[in-house]
Design a protein around this motif. Structure first.
Motif, PDB file in Angstrom:
ATOM      1  N   ARG A  71       0.826  -1.219   0.000  1.00 39.38           N
ATOM      2  CA  ARG A  71       0.000   0.000   0.000  1.00 39.38           C
ATOM      3  C   ARG A  71       0.861   1.270   0.000  1.00 39.38           C
ATOM      4  O   ARG A  71       0.677   2.167  -0.822  1.00 39.38           O
ATOM      5  CB  ARG A  71      -0.917   0.001   1.241  1.00 39.38           C
ATOM      6  N   ILE A  72       1.821   1.349   0.941  1.00 39.71           N
ATOM      7  CA  ILE A  72       2.611   2.583   1.065  1.00 39.71           C
ATOM      8  C   ILE A  72       3.603   2.706  -0.092  1.00 39.71           C
ATOM      9  O   ILE A  72       3.768   3.787  -0.664  1.00 39.71           O
ATOM     10  CB  ILE A  72       3.322   2.634   2.441  1.00 39.71           C
ATOM     11  N   ASN A 100       9.658  -6.825  -4.830  1.00 34.74           N
ATOM     12  CA  ASN A 100       8.653  -7.321  -3.891  1.00 34.74           C
ATOM     13  C   ASN A 100       8.768  -8.834  -3.847  1.00 34.74           C
ATOM     14  O   ASN A 100       9.076  -9.454  -4.862  1.00 34.74           O
ATOM     15  CB  ASN A 100       7.250  -6.901  -4.362  1.00 34.74           C
ATOM     16  N   ILE A 134      11.103   4.650   5.479  1.00 31.58           N
ATOM     17  CA  ILE A 134       9.920   5.073   6.250  1.00 31.58           C
ATOM     18  C   ILE A 134       9.246   3.865   6.889  1.00 31.58           C
ATOM     19  O   ILE A 134       8.156   3.992   7.454  1.00 31.58           O
ATOM     20  CB  ILE A 134       8.882   5.809   5.363  1.00 31.58           C
ATOM     21  N   ASP A 186      12.952   8.118   8.722  1.00 30.68           N
ATOM     22  CA  ASP A 186      11.869   8.416   9.666  1.00 30.68           C
ATOM     23  C   ASP A 186      11.903   7.433  10.829  1.00 30.68           C
ATOM     24  O   ASP A 186      11.233   7.629  11.828  1.00 30.68           O
ATOM     25  CB  ASP A 186      10.516   8.323   8.938  1.00 30.68           C
TER      26      ASP A 186
HETATM   27  N1  LIG Z   1       7.052   5.708   9.399  1.00 30.37           N
HETATM   28  C1  LIG Z   1       5.813   5.464   9.790  1.00 30.37           C
HETATM   29  O1  LIG Z   1       5.230   6.195  10.590  1.00 30.37           O
HETATM   30  C2  LIG Z   1       5.062   4.299   9.227  1.00 30.37           C
HETATM   31  C3  LIG Z   1       3.681   4.454   9.023  1.00 30.37           C
HETATM   32  C4  LIG Z   1       2.970   3.386   8.509  1.00 30.37           C
HETATM   33  C5  LIG Z   1       3.604   2.179   8.215  1.00 30.37           C
HETATM   34  N2  LIG Z   1       4.939   2.063   8.431  1.00 30.37           N
HETATM   35  C6  LIG Z   1       5.588   0.784   8.114  1.00 30.37           C
HETATM   36  O2  LIG Z   1       5.379   0.513   6.728  1.00 30.37           O
HETATM   37  C7  LIG Z   1       5.157  -0.888   6.574  1.00 30.37           C
HETATM   38  C8  LIG Z   1       4.433  -1.155   5.272  1.00 30.37           C
HETATM   39  O3  LIG Z   1       3.081  -0.794   5.371  1.00 30.37           O
HETATM   40  P1  LIG Z   1       2.035  -1.132   4.179  1.00 30.37           P
HETATM   41  O4  LIG Z   1       0.694  -0.710   4.660  1.00 30.37           O
HETATM   42  O5  LIG Z   1       2.531  -0.614   2.887  1.00 30.37           O
HETATM   43  O6  LIG Z   1       2.145  -2.723   4.173  1.00 30.37           O
HETATM   44  P2  LIG Z   1       1.761  -3.717   2.986  1.00 30.37           P
HETATM   45  O7  LIG Z   1       1.595  -5.043   3.621  1.00 30.37           O
HETATM   46  O8  LIG Z   1       0.643  -3.149   2.180  1.00 30.37           O
HETATM   47  O9  LIG Z   1       3.068  -3.706   2.050  1.00 30.37           O
HETATM   48  C9  LIG Z   1       4.240  -4.392   2.336  1.00 30.37           C
HETATM   49  C10 LIG Z   1       4.795  -4.963   1.026  1.00 30.37           C
HETATM   50  O10 LIG Z   1       6.050  -5.564   1.324  1.00 30.37           O
HETATM   51  C11 LIG Z   1       6.099  -6.830   0.693  1.00 30.37           C
HETATM   52  N3  LIG Z   1       7.001  -7.700   1.449  1.00 30.37           N
HETATM   53  C12 LIG Z   1       6.801  -8.278   2.650  1.00 30.37           C
HETATM   54  N4  LIG Z   1       7.891  -8.990   3.012  1.00 30.37           N
HETATM   55  C13 LIG Z   1       8.800  -8.841   2.031  1.00 30.37           C
HETATM   56  C14 LIG Z   1      10.117  -9.332   1.823  1.00 30.37           C
HETATM   57  N5  LIG Z   1      10.685 -10.146   2.711  1.00 30.37           N
HETATM   58  N6  LIG Z   1      10.758  -8.980   0.694  1.00 30.37           N
HETATM   59  C15 LIG Z   1      10.146  -8.190  -0.222  1.00 30.37           C
HETATM   60  N7  LIG Z   1       8.899  -7.695  -0.089  1.00 30.37           N
HETATM   61  C16 LIG Z   1       8.236  -8.019   1.027  1.00 30.37           C
HETATM   62  C17 LIG Z   1       4.669  -7.342   0.676  1.00 30.37           C
HETATM   63  O11 LIG Z   1       4.467  -8.315  -0.331  1.00 30.37           O
HETATM   64  C18 LIG Z   1       3.908  -6.045   0.414  1.00 30.37           C
HETATM   65  O12 LIG Z   1       3.765  -5.800  -0.967  1.00 30.37           O
HETATM   66  C19 LIG Z   1       4.402  -1.266   7.849  1.00 30.37           C
HETATM   67  O13 LIG Z   1       4.539  -2.647   8.151  1.00 30.37           O
HETATM   68  C20 LIG Z   1       5.024  -0.381   8.905  1.00 30.37           C
HETATM   69  O14 LIG Z   1       6.061  -1.047   9.580  1.00 30.37           O
HETATM   70  C21 LIG Z   1       5.686   3.098   8.936  1.00 30.37           C
END
Ligand SMILES: NC(=O)c1ccc[n+]([C@@H]2O[C@H](COP(=O)([O-])OP(=O)(O)OC[C@H]3O[C@@H](n4cnc5c(N)ncnc54)[C@H](O)[C@@H]3O)[C@@H](O)[C@H]2O)c1
Ligand SMILES: O=C(O)[C@H](O)CO
Length: 319
Positions: free
Chosen positions: A157-158, A178, A236, A262
């Protein structure tokens, strides 16, 4: 009689109000993280808990008798502070808040990219210190982001929201890594076969994978060695996905040109070596720090709590 809910930090009032519809709410009036012993006590004293990052719901917290809690409705999408396996074994469900955090976190990634590329922090420090002597043609020359290449590690998502901003807003070409195939990245983008490939061809690399045992130090010295010497590295996601010592070494040796962070491996400790470097932008985990975003995150956690109270399926179950 209402079930008992323990909220581990003060939260915006509309979130607490929404929770009071089904729960007798106790708010912990501290912003310090909960230790495993605090978590163990809360798990035994309440029917449900609304925790957040840095609260240490470790295996130790779940071990032993007398657990009363049946749901941890986490405030935040990342739940690496909860041992989900131990929770499951103890009969405690875990939910998170996906989506509510996406745009705000992508916006902070863009803040870091632009600040680092255009030396904004360095310029602001110079001005505040009274060292600015006026514009001249070769002062604080940074890197032009528009039209350059973005590499995303973790196209969820992010990652997609960052790529969308960079592609449509800054005309950037997007490549990504990914672990599974991403059929619809939301824009023209190339999925590459390894982290090193992505890091090697990108001008800006952004990390957006979750913190899991598999992603601990996913970005290590070998990954930094693959980067262009002009490359900028942005994180991030979570600090321990990156070997922070390797990042510092890559910056100090000039192996990479700069970083925007961050999150930190031993948050809130930020190494003096990072703080000393002008080419590093450092933010205090600001990803979702906006009142409406934090309210939305809280309301999403409450939706899970209310569904639990009604005996319904949990909308955002992760464990
Ligand atoms: N800085 C902040 O304040 C902040 C805010 C929100 C989220 N985050 C972090 O961002 C992360 C991601 O959030 P999201 O909503 O995008 O999650 P998400 O699950 O939508 O996306 C994560 C992506 O990473 C991929 N992935 C997982 N393990 C992997 C690996 N070993 N190798 C390659 N790809 C891999 C998944 O397939 C997925 O596409 C959260 O888990 C959180 O820790 C940080
Ligand atoms: O994981 C999350 O949602 C964030 O880090 C909290 O802001």
């Amino acid at each position: 009689m209402k079930s008992s809910l323990f909220v581990t930090r003060p939260l915006p009032e509309p979130v607490l109000e929404a929770a009071r519809a089904a729960y007798k709410v106790t708010v912990r009036e501290s912003n310090a993280p909960m230790t495993p012993a605090d978590c163990a006590e809360a798990l035994r004293g309440h029917d449900a808990i609304l925790p957040t990052l840095r609260d240490q719901f470790t295996a130790e917290a779940f071990a032993g008798e007398g657990l009363r809690c049946r749901l941890l409705a986490n405030f935040g999408v990342g739940y690496n502070h909860i041992d989900v396996e131990a929770a499951r074994a103890a009969g405690v469900a875990v939910t998170n808040t996906p989506g509510a955090v996406t745009d705000a976190t992508a916006d902070i990634a863009l803040t870091l990219i632009l600040m680092t590329a255009r030396r904004a922090g360095e310029g602001e420090r110079m001005l505040r210190a009274g060292r600015w002597e006026g514009w001249h043609p070769t002062q604080l020359l940074g890197r032009h982001v528009t039209g350059s290449r973005l590499g995303v590690i973790g196209m969820g998502r992010i990652g997609k929201a960052i790529a969308k901003r960079c592609h449509f807003g800054f005309d950037m070409e997007v490549v990504f890594y990914n672990r599974s195939e991403v059929r619809d990245p939301g824009m023209p983008a190339h999925q590459l076969g390894s982290i090193e490939e992505v890091m090697g061809v990108s001008d800006v690399v952004v990390v957006a994978v979750p913190a899991t045992p598999q992603t601990h130090h996913l970005i290590d010295a070998g990954a930094f060695a693959a980067m262009k010497p002009t490359g900028l590295f942005i994180n991030i996601a979570r600090g321990d996905i990156v070997d922070e010592a390797a990042l510092i070494a890559a910056l100090q040796s000039g192996r990479i040109a700069g970083a925007g962070l961050d999150v930190y491996e031993f948050e809130p400790d930020v190494p003096e070596a990072l703080r000393a470097m002008e080419n590093v932008t450092l933010l205090p985990h600001l990803g979702t720090a906006a009142l409406n975003v934090r309210t939305e995150m809280g309301l999403m956690a409450v939706e899970n709590l209310l569904a639990h109270a009604r005996g319904e399926e949990l909308p955002n179950r992760v464990g």
